[in-house]
Motif scaffolding. Structure first.
Motif, PDB file in Angstrom:
ATOM      1  N   ASN A   5       0.860  -1.177   0.000  1.00 34.75           N
ATOM      2  CA  ASN A   5       0.000   0.000   0.000  1.00 34.75           C
ATOM      3  C   ASN A   5       0.893   1.222   0.000  1.00 34.75           C
ATOM      4  OD1 ASN A   5      -2.409  -1.262  -0.020  1.00 34.75           O
ATOM      5  ND2 ASN A   5      -2.724  -1.176   2.187  1.00 34.75           N
ATOM      6  N   LYS A   7       1.034   4.674   1.076  1.00 35.71           N
ATOM      7  CA  LYS A   7       0.397   5.685   1.900  1.00 35.71           C
ATOM      8  C   LYS A   7       1.399   6.803   2.143  1.00 35.71           C
ATOM      9  CE  LYS A   7      -1.257   2.142   4.531  1.00 35.71           C
ATOM     10  NZ  LYS A   7      -1.179   1.521   5.773  1.00 35.71           N
ATOM     11  N   LYS A  59      -8.210  -5.438  11.722  1.00 40.74           N
ATOM     12  CA  LYS A  59      -8.299  -4.161  12.435  1.00 40.74           C
ATOM     13  C   LYS A  59      -7.608  -4.255  13.796  1.00 40.74           C
ATOM     14  CE  LYS A  59     -11.391  -0.448  13.899  1.00 40.74           C
ATOM     15  NZ  LYS A  59     -10.259   0.433  14.019  1.00 40.74           N
ATOM     16  N   ASN A  62      -3.973  -3.962  13.184  1.00 41.73           N
ATOM     17  CA  ASN A  62      -3.664  -2.563  12.865  1.00 41.73           C
ATOM     18  C   ASN A  62      -3.644  -1.715  14.135  1.00 41.73           C
ATOM     19  OD1 ASN A  62      -5.835  -2.529   9.918  1.00 41.73           O
ATOM     20  ND2 ASN A  62      -3.718  -3.170  10.035  1.00 41.73           N
ATOM     21  N   ASN A  95      -8.757  -4.404   0.450  1.00 44.37           N
ATOM     22  CA  ASN A  95      -8.446  -3.171   1.183  1.00 44.37           C
ATOM     23  C   ASN A  95      -9.583  -2.160   1.105  1.00 44.37           C
ATOM     24  OD1 ASN A  95      -6.112  -3.089   2.804  1.00 44.37           O
ATOM     25  ND2 ASN A  95      -4.833  -3.238   0.993  1.00 44.37           N
ATOM     26  N   GLU A  96     -10.274  -2.102  -0.020  1.00 44.21           N
ATOM     27  CA  GLU A  96     -11.445  -1.229  -0.107  1.00 44.21           C
ATOM     28  C   GLU A  96     -12.505  -1.660   0.904  1.00 44.21           C
ATOM     29  OE1 GLU A  96     -12.792  -1.272  -4.169  1.00 44.21           O
ATOM     30  OE2 GLU A  96     -10.883  -0.473  -4.906  1.00 44.21           O
ATOM     31  N   GLN A  99     -11.450  -0.745   4.491  1.00 48.56           N
ATOM     32  CA  GLN A  99     -11.551   0.680   4.799  1.00 48.56           C
ATOM     33  C   GLN A  99     -12.850   1.021   5.515  1.00 48.56           C
ATOM     34  OE1 GLN A  99     -11.031   2.782   1.107  1.00 48.56           O
ATOM     35  NE2 GLN A  99      -8.794   2.656   1.188  1.00 48.56           N
ATOM     36  N   HIS A 104      -6.785  -2.085   7.300  1.00 51.17           N
ATOM     37  CA  HIS A 104      -6.058  -2.201   6.035  1.00 51.17           C
ATOM     38  C   HIS A 104      -5.017  -3.318   6.112  1.00 51.17           C
ATOM     39  CE1 HIS A 104      -3.354   0.220   8.520  1.00 51.17           C
ATOM     40  NE2 HIS A 104      -2.385  -0.345   7.811  1.00 51.17           N
ATOM     41  N   ASP A 106      -1.186  -4.005   4.870  1.00 53.41           N
ATOM     42  CA  ASP A 106      -0.042  -3.160   4.519  1.00 53.41           C
ATOM     43  C   ASP A 106       0.669  -3.597   3.254  1.00 53.41           C
ATOM     44  OD1 ASP A 106       0.286  -1.154   6.787  1.00 53.41           O
ATOM     45  OD2 ASP A 106       0.049  -3.047   7.870  1.00 53.41           O
TER      46      ASP A 106
END
Length: 188
Positions: A5, A7, A59, A62, A95-96, A99, A104, A106
């Motif tokens: 990703n 970012k 999540k 994360n 990943n969409e 969100q 996400h 990585d």
């Protein structure tokens, strides 16, 4: 093969090197049978069904400062069932979906090879196919991952063998809520 990703970094340019030299913790996730219901050669988002608690498990990872890295064998590429772009497309779609709950993945690391493939460019034995550790080794080098503080979550014995060979703690998913397994098994 890997996909990360992209970012934006909240750090200034001069801070990047210092951050890259810090060892990080990671949770490596197998895909088929761990994050999604395993159907033969999944390569389209419309066929993807999340395992109960999978999004929440990511999540959780994360939120507790671990990198969440997808590591998957994709022999359908070597067998000519779908192109590599389908593997990346499913990852982007995942990943969409993630969100929507503030989660996400990585990075994506996948093996498109298989010794009995029908596409010559992908027909071979390699170290990136689990239980080989090539994908884990590549991710650990790229992200400076502390293997002793990291985990591999998978549903097969080959995933657990990969974890042992790579110096990671293996968490075997045998059904139920993936979130419950990850929450109980990962030290935060």
């Amino acid at each position: 093969m890997n996909t990360e990703n992209k970012k934006p970094s909240p750090l200034g340019k001069g801070d990047r090197k210092a951050v890259d030299e810090v060892f990080r913790r990671a949770v490596f996730f197998d895909r088929d049978g761990t994050l999604n219901v395993d159907i033969a050669y999944l390569h389209r988002p419309e066929d993807f069904i999340w395992i109960p608690g999978a999004k929440e498990a990511i999540k959780y990872v994360n939120d507790h400062g671990y990198l969440a890295i997808l590591v998957t064998n994709q022999s359908g590429v070597a067998r000519g069932y779908y192109p590599e772009s389908d593997v990346r497309h499913v990852y982007d779609w995942m990943n969409e979906e993630l969100q929507s709950i503030g989660a996400h993945l990585d990075a994506l690391y996948y093996c498109p090879h298989h010794p009995q493939g029908s596409v010559p460019a992908y027909t071979r034995t390699c170290n990136c196919r689990k239980p080989g550790t090539g994908l884990i080794d590549e991710a650990c080098a790229r992200f400076h991952i502390d293997r002793a503080a990291s985990y591999f979550v998978g549903d097969r014995e080959s995933d657990m063998l990969c974890a042992r060979n790579a110096g990671l703690t293996g968490l075997r998913y045998d059904g139920g809520s993936l979130y419950d397994l990850v929450q109980a098994g990962i030290s935060c």
